[in-house]
Design an enzyme around this catalytic site. Structure first.
Site, PDB file in Angstrom:
ATOM      1  N   HIS A  58       0.771  -1.016  -0.169  1.00 51.23           N
ATOM      2  CA  HIS A  58      -0.001  -0.196   0.101  1.00 51.23           C
ATOM      3  C   HIS A  58       0.815   1.216  -0.117  1.00 51.23           C
ATOM      4  CE1 HIS A  58      -4.179   1.952   0.656  1.00 51.23           C
ATOM      5  NE2 HIS A  58      -3.117   2.820   1.076  1.00 51.23           N
ATOM      6  N   GLN A 153      -9.075   9.665  -5.829  1.00 47.48           N
ATOM      7  CA  GLN A 153      -8.721  10.364  -4.369  1.00 47.48           C
ATOM      8  C   GLN A 153      -9.840  11.355  -4.242  1.00 47.48           C
ATOM      9  OE1 GLN A 153      -5.555  10.944  -2.137  1.00 47.48           O
ATOM     10  NE2 GLN A 153      -7.561  10.998  -1.236  1.00 47.48           N
ATOM     11  N   HIS A 211      -9.410   1.777  -0.238  1.00 48.67           N
ATOM     12  CA  HIS A 211      -9.309   2.575   0.809  1.00 48.67           C
ATOM     13  C   HIS A 211     -10.682   2.369   1.589  1.00 48.67           C
ATOM     14  CE1 HIS A 211      -5.729   4.071  -0.947  1.00 48.67           C
ATOM     15  NE2 HIS A 211      -5.443   4.793  -0.119  1.00 48.67           N
ATOM     16  N   GLU A 214     -11.374   4.481   6.522  1.00 48.55           N
ATOM     17  CA  GLU A 214     -10.132   5.238   6.887  1.00 48.55           C
ATOM     18  C   GLU A 214     -10.534   6.596   7.933  1.00 48.55           C
ATOM     19  OE1 GLU A 214      -7.163   6.542   4.363  1.00 48.55           O
ATOM     20  OE2 GLU A 214      -5.656   6.937   6.294  1.00 48.55           O
TER      21      GLU A 214
HETATM   22 FE   FE2 Z   1      -3.627   4.893   1.255  1.00 52.00          FE
END
Ligand code: FE2
Length: 428
Positions: A58, A153, A211, A214
């Protein structure tokens, strides 16, 4: 029989001592206690630990080494890091991203890190970072395996161009489907993004690495959706949930129901201790939560768990040095997991386990595998983690690609030995 090279008198991670490793045509040809054969080159391992290379499952190579551009992350949060990266993104050039990535790969090789799964941001219509890292992947292929994840993202649903650009990136040759459901606008959108992304992975026959959760939100539920979708679509071990930090804060009853689902689904989990121990808990006063997922509990259920590095000198993390033993060391403290068995496991979690998650071919310490090897100034995996041991020799396909002198300190103390070798410090 003659070999191109023999590494003599090595200790292996499984505890076997005094082993000779014969190498021919870039592959491991034999591992035996005493190889009675000639060799073009002989390396004396002097009982040091010989391991397959480190694997970082990662990472974010498009952002690495960009610390301070255009400014530093003052709050230390994930969200300020994302905002900061958003400020830098319009100014990225293909050349600059590639140059930073290549410098990072040099560092990685010096640390015996020869395989990296890197997420690459696709929320930029120019796909600057994607094109740069695809080029870097080709350039480093002789010495490092780089696997790329198409990472939206700014959110697969939240960012208007993400869905189209993610498919464009995959068409260009990016290997793995990525996502960030906890950054979508609502929990429902997050779940919808997981479903859509799993369907893309199933349709294209690709791996998926999201992801997931998180955050410190105990009610974040995206790894549940990922496990259920992976089961529904038969993705199994091709699917991975990264970070999973909200699991730290979840209600224990809920976790007792969640973990068997994850185990049944066959998906992998990746914890990133360096970054999440610093990013998480930032909205807490005291006590402050640790930002590590439930590593020991997942291991106990047989869920494959690996440890990743995530960031080195970028908008999210100002330290790091491509040292996967640093990652293992931090996991021991952050989890915490201090039994000899658990510390030994952290070494596997930065070598063998992530190699399986990436699906690396020819990885391992066995006859027939690639002669990709790291000689460490340590007597065993626990000592390697404890000392974050020096990588004396790094070999790729039987060729030495990096060499570092053994660490030794000259002492000037009355009545004491003149030199100190940190690896000679066994208790006693
Ligand atoms: Fe990451």
């Amino acid at each position: 029989m003659a070999f191109d090279c023999i590494v003599r008198n090595a200790t292996l991670p499984d505890g076997r001592k005094g082993q000779d490793v014969g190498i021919s045509a870039g592959r491991i040809a034999a591992i035996e206690p005493k190889l009675d054969a000639e060799a073009g080159e002989t390396i004396d391992a002097r009982s040091c630990l010989l391991s397959p290379p480190f694997v970082d499952c990662h990472f974010h190579m498009d952002a690495t080494l960009s610390l301070g551009q255009p400014r530093l992350n003052l709050s230390g949060t994930l969200l300020e890091g994302i905002a900061l990266w958003g400020e830098l993104k319009p100014h990225l050039t293909r050349e600059a991203v590639a140059a930073r990535a290549l410098r990072y790969c040099d560092l990685a090789v010096s640390q015996g890190l020869l395989a990296i799964r890197s997420h690459v941001d696709v929320c930029d219509d120019r796909l600057t970072a994607v094109e740069a890292l695809l080029e870097v992947k080709k350039r480093v292929a002789p010495y490092l395996d780089l696997q790329l994840v198409a990472f939206p993202q700014d959110g697969y649903l939240r960012s208007p161009a993400a869905a189209r650009n993610l498919e464009r990136a995959l068409d260009l040759g990016v290997d793995v489907v990525g996502g960030i459901p906890h950054f979508e606008r609502t929990m429902a959108d997050g779940a919808a993004s997981v479903r859509a992304l799993c369907e893309i992975a199933a349709r294209r026959g690709l791996r998926i690495d999201l992801h997931c959760d998180e955050s410190d939100d105990p009610l974040s539920r995206h790894v549940e959706t990922l496990a259920a979708e992976a089961q529904r679509l038969g993705l199994g071990a091709r699917a991975t949930g990264s970070h999973l930090t909200s699991m730290h804060s979840m209600d224990n009853y809920y976790v007792s129901k969640l973990l068997p689902l994850i185990a049944e689904s066959g998906i992998n989990a990746i914890a990133n201790p360096l970054i999440n121990l610093t990013l998480q808990g930032r909205h807490d006063s005291y006590p402050r939560r640790r930002g590590l997922t439930r590593v020991a509990e997942m291991r106990a259920l047989g869920i494959p768990v690996a440890l990743g590095q995530d960031c080195v000198m970028d908008p999210w993390y100002g330290l790091g040095g491509a040292d996967m033993l640093d990652v293992a060391h931090m996991a021991v403290h952050g989890a915490p997991m201090t039994s000899r068995e658990a510390i030994r496991w952290t070494f596997e979690a930065v070598t063998e386990i992530p190699a399986r998650i990436l699906g690396l071919q020819g990885y391992g310490l066995r006859a027939g595998a690639n002669a990709d090897l790291v000689l460490l100034q340590a007597g065993d995996p626990i000592e390697a983690v404890r000392l974050r041991a020096t990588r004396l020799i790094v070999m790729r396909r039987g060729r030495i690609v990096a060499r570092t002198p053994a660490r030794e300190t000259a002492l000037a103390l009355p009545g004491r030995p003149p030199t100190l070798d940190p690896a000679a410090y066994a208790p006693g």
